[in-house]
Design a protein around this motif. Structure first.
Motif, PDB file in Angstrom:
ATOM      1  N   ILE A  52       3.373  -8.765  13.079  1.00 11.80           N
ATOM      2  CA  ILE A  52       4.831  -8.732  13.029  1.00 11.80           C
ATOM      3  C   ILE A  52       5.391  -7.716  14.021  1.00 11.80           C
ATOM      4  CG2 ILE A  52       6.838  -8.292  11.560  1.00 11.80           C
ATOM      5  CD1 ILE A  52       5.190  -9.204   9.176  1.00 11.80           C
ATOM      6  N   PHE A  53       4.752  -6.551  14.127  1.00  9.60           N
ATOM      7  CA  PHE A  53       5.235  -5.515  15.053  1.00  9.60           C
ATOM      8  C   PHE A  53       5.226  -6.032  16.495  1.00  9.60           C
ATOM      9  CE2 PHE A  53       3.756  -1.766  12.152  1.00  9.60           C
ATOM     10  CZ  PHE A  53       4.720  -2.137  11.235  1.00  9.60           C
ATOM     11  N   GLY A  54       4.178  -6.767  16.843  1.00 12.44           N
ATOM     12  CA  GLY A  54       4.093  -7.322  18.191  1.00 12.44           C
ATOM     13  C   GLY A  54       5.189  -8.333  18.453  1.00 12.44           C
ATOM     14  N   ILE A  55       5.491  -9.153  17.453  1.00 13.51           N
ATOM     15  CA  ILE A  55       6.559 -10.147  17.592  1.00 13.51           C
ATOM     16  C   ILE A  55       7.907  -9.454  17.788  1.00 13.51           C
ATOM     17  CG2 ILE A  55       7.805 -11.993  16.402  1.00 13.51           C
ATOM     18  CD1 ILE A  55       5.182 -12.666  14.965  1.00 13.51           C
TER      19      ILE A  55
ATOM     20  N   CYS B  47       5.449   2.737  10.557  1.00 15.03           N
ATOM     21  CA  CYS B  47       6.265   1.722  11.224  1.00 15.03           C
ATOM     22  C   CYS B  47       6.876   2.328  12.485  1.00 15.03           C
ATOM     23  CB  CYS B  47       7.366   1.231  10.289  1.00 15.03           C
ATOM     24  SG  CYS B  47       8.535   0.102  11.095  1.00 15.03           S
ATOM     25  N   PRO B  48       6.671   1.710  13.649  1.00 17.99           N
ATOM     26  CA  PRO B  48       7.220   2.257  14.894  1.00 17.99           C
ATOM     27  C   PRO B  48       8.731   2.140  14.987  1.00 17.99           C
ATOM     28  CG  PRO B  48       6.209   0.123  15.292  1.00 17.99           C
ATOM     29  CD  PRO B  48       5.866   0.499  13.879  1.00 17.99           C
TER      30      PRO B  48
ATOM     31  N   CYS C 254      11.439  -8.011   9.890  1.00 11.82           N
ATOM     32  CA  CYS C 254      10.126  -7.768   9.302  1.00 11.82           C
ATOM     33  C   CYS C 254      10.107  -8.162   7.825  1.00 11.82           C
ATOM     34  CB  CYS C 254       9.748  -6.298   9.456  1.00 11.82           C
ATOM     35  SG  CYS C 254       8.114  -5.866   8.803  1.00 11.82           S
ATOM     36  N   ALA C 255      11.154  -7.761   7.089  1.00 12.12           N
ATOM     37  CA  ALA C 255      11.227  -8.083   5.661  1.00 12.12           C
ATOM     38  C   ALA C 255      11.253  -9.600   5.451  1.00 12.12           C
ATOM     39  CB  ALA C 255      12.459  -7.439   5.044  1.00 12.12           C
ATOM     40  N   HIS C 256      12.019 -10.288   6.287  1.00 14.26           N
ATOM     41  CA  HIS C 256      12.126 -11.750   6.174  1.00 14.26           C
ATOM     42  C   HIS C 256      10.786 -12.424   6.441  1.00 14.26           C
ATOM     43  CE1 HIS C 256      14.078 -15.675   6.302  1.00 14.26           C
ATOM     44  NE2 HIS C 256      13.416 -15.917   7.413  1.00 14.26           N
TER      45      HIS C 256
ATOM     46  N   GLY D 268       0.808  -1.210   0.000  1.00 14.34           N
ATOM     47  CA  GLY D 268       0.000   0.000   0.000  1.00 14.34           C
ATOM     48  C   GLY D 268       0.839   1.256   0.000  1.00 14.34           C
ATOM     49  N   GLY D 269       2.168   1.100   0.124  1.00 17.85           N
ATOM     50  CA  GLY D 269       3.075   2.232   0.020  1.00 17.85           C
ATOM     51  C   GLY D 269       3.244   2.661  -1.420  1.00 17.85           C
ATOM     52  N   LYS D 270       3.959   3.768  -1.613  1.00 21.72           N
ATOM     53  CA  LYS D 270       4.089   4.348  -2.958  1.00 21.72           C
ATOM     54  C   LYS D 270       4.735   3.378  -3.943  1.00 21.72           C
ATOM     55  CE  LYS D 270       8.536   6.761  -2.263  1.00 21.72           C
ATOM     56  NZ  LYS D 270       9.005   5.789  -1.273  1.00 21.72           N
ATOM     57  N   ASP D 271       5.736   2.632  -3.498  1.00 24.27           N
ATOM     58  CA  ASP D 271       6.465   1.749  -4.402  1.00 24.27           C
ATOM     59  C   ASP D 271       5.575   0.609  -4.899  1.00 24.27           C
ATOM     60  OD1 ASP D 271       8.656   3.339  -3.650  1.00 24.27           O
ATOM     61  OD2 ASP D 271       9.196   1.973  -2.035  1.00 24.27           O
ATOM     62  N   SER D 272       4.849  -0.017  -3.982  1.00 22.16           N
ATOM     63  CA  SER D 272       4.020  -1.154  -4.387  1.00 22.16           C
ATOM     64  C   SER D 272       2.823  -0.705  -5.225  1.00 22.16           C
ATOM     65  CB  SER D 272       3.558  -1.939  -3.157  1.00 22.16           C
ATOM     66  OG  SER D 272       2.653  -1.191  -2.369  1.00 22.16           O
ATOM     67  N   LEU D 273       2.318   0.510  -4.988  1.00 16.43           N
ATOM     68  CA  LEU D 273       1.223   1.022  -5.817  1.00 16.43           C
ATOM     69  C   LEU D 273       1.680   1.220  -7.257  1.00 16.43           C
ATOM     70  CD1 LEU D 273      -0.388   3.674  -3.429  1.00 16.43           C
ATOM     71  CD2 LEU D 273      -1.416   1.512  -4.185  1.00 16.43           C
ATOM     72  N   ILE D 274       2.856   1.807  -7.424  1.00 16.81           N
ATOM     73  CA  ILE D 274       3.391   2.011  -8.775  1.00 16.81           C
ATOM     74  C   ILE D 274       3.729   0.677  -9.425  1.00 16.81           C
ATOM     75  CG2 ILE D 274       5.308   2.995 -10.091  1.00 16.81           C
ATOM     76  CD1 ILE D 274       3.194   5.021  -9.146  1.00 16.81           C
TER      77      ILE D 274
END
Length: 248
Positions: free
Chosen positions: A99-102, A202-203, A115-117, A40-46
């Motif tokens: 993922i953030f909670g983990i 992202c925190p 997170c990426a992994h 949903g970020g700019k890169d994935s939308l494009i």
């Protein structure tokens, strides 16, 4: 994120750069089934729009699906993403995983890498479940340059992720059609099209080693504007005799 009232028409320059990357690295073949990692970020939308336009005009027939991973552990409004995919006739899927909670529980020292992994694993699983053989990710030229510098500074190696890479463990091939496109061009295109990327703060942003390297690359590019293209040239025109050997 708001849904555009009409189907967004991507710039000819970005379509050309994506087509060049796809052709140069033989990313897509007849009958391929592609799952787009749609954060949903700019890169994935494009990326989504670029592959949609490519599908419309390419003599090679392939199909598209999209998957969004919600890493927040909270309710995420993905209605606009689902609506955009429906307009483009691209099936949409949402995967929930805290993922953030983990990361907080583990007190992870490298949150971005972790997170990426984990996201990649979830997307690979989704791709297999959706009967897709390709996973398209939105890494752009700036990601390429920053990864090269990270590997130089942290590992003493001149290397980067591949534009196309088959993973034997999953049976999924990862492709990165935006590797020739600069991040600034993507940002300008998002503004031109009136797209509003999904707000998923992202925190852990700004706390990674990559964030520091990004600032370094920005400063160096200000002094040497051709740095990005030079790095890309070095990656694609590497000569074995440039290396030192024990006999030199």
């Amino acid at each position: 994120m708001e849904t555009p009232k009409e189907e967004p028409h991507l710039s000819q320059k970005i379509r050309s750069l994506v087509g060049q990357a796809v052709a140069t690295h033989s990313m897509i073949s007849e009958g391929d089934r592609i799952l787009v990692g749609l954060s949903g970020g700019k890169d994935s939308l494009i990326l989504l729009l670029a592959l949609h336009h490519l599908r419309q005009r390419s003599p090679v027939s392939f199909s598209l699906k999209a998957c969004t991973v919600n890493p927040t552990g909270e309710v995420l409004d993905t209605g606009a993403l689902a609506s955009l995919c429906k307009r483009l006739e691209i099936p949409f899927r949402l995967v929930e995983h805290d993922i953030f909670g983990i990361i907080r529980t583990r007190e992870e020292r490298s949150p971005c890498s972790f997170c990426a992994h984990l996201r990649r694993g979830l997307l690979n699983t989704a791709a297999r479940e959706e009967a897709c053989n390709l996973l398209a990710l939105g890494h752009h030229l700036d990601d390429v340059v920053e990864t090269v510098f990270l590997n130089l500074l942290e590992g003493g190696r001149f290397r980067c992720f591949k534009p196309k890479l088959w993973h034997s463990r999953t049976g999924i091939t990862v492709i990165r059609p935006l590797v020739f496109v600069e991040e600034a061009r993507i940002a300008r295109e998002v503004l031109r099209l009136g797209l509003n990327p999904l707000d998923m703060s992202c925190p852990f942003a700004g706390k990674s080693r990559r964030a520091g390297v990004k600032k370094l690359v920005e400063r160096l590019c200000g002094e040497q504007p051709s740095l990005r293209s030079n790095i890309l040239h070095a990656l694609t025109h590497f000569q074995a005799n440039d290396m030192w050997t024990q006999n030199d």
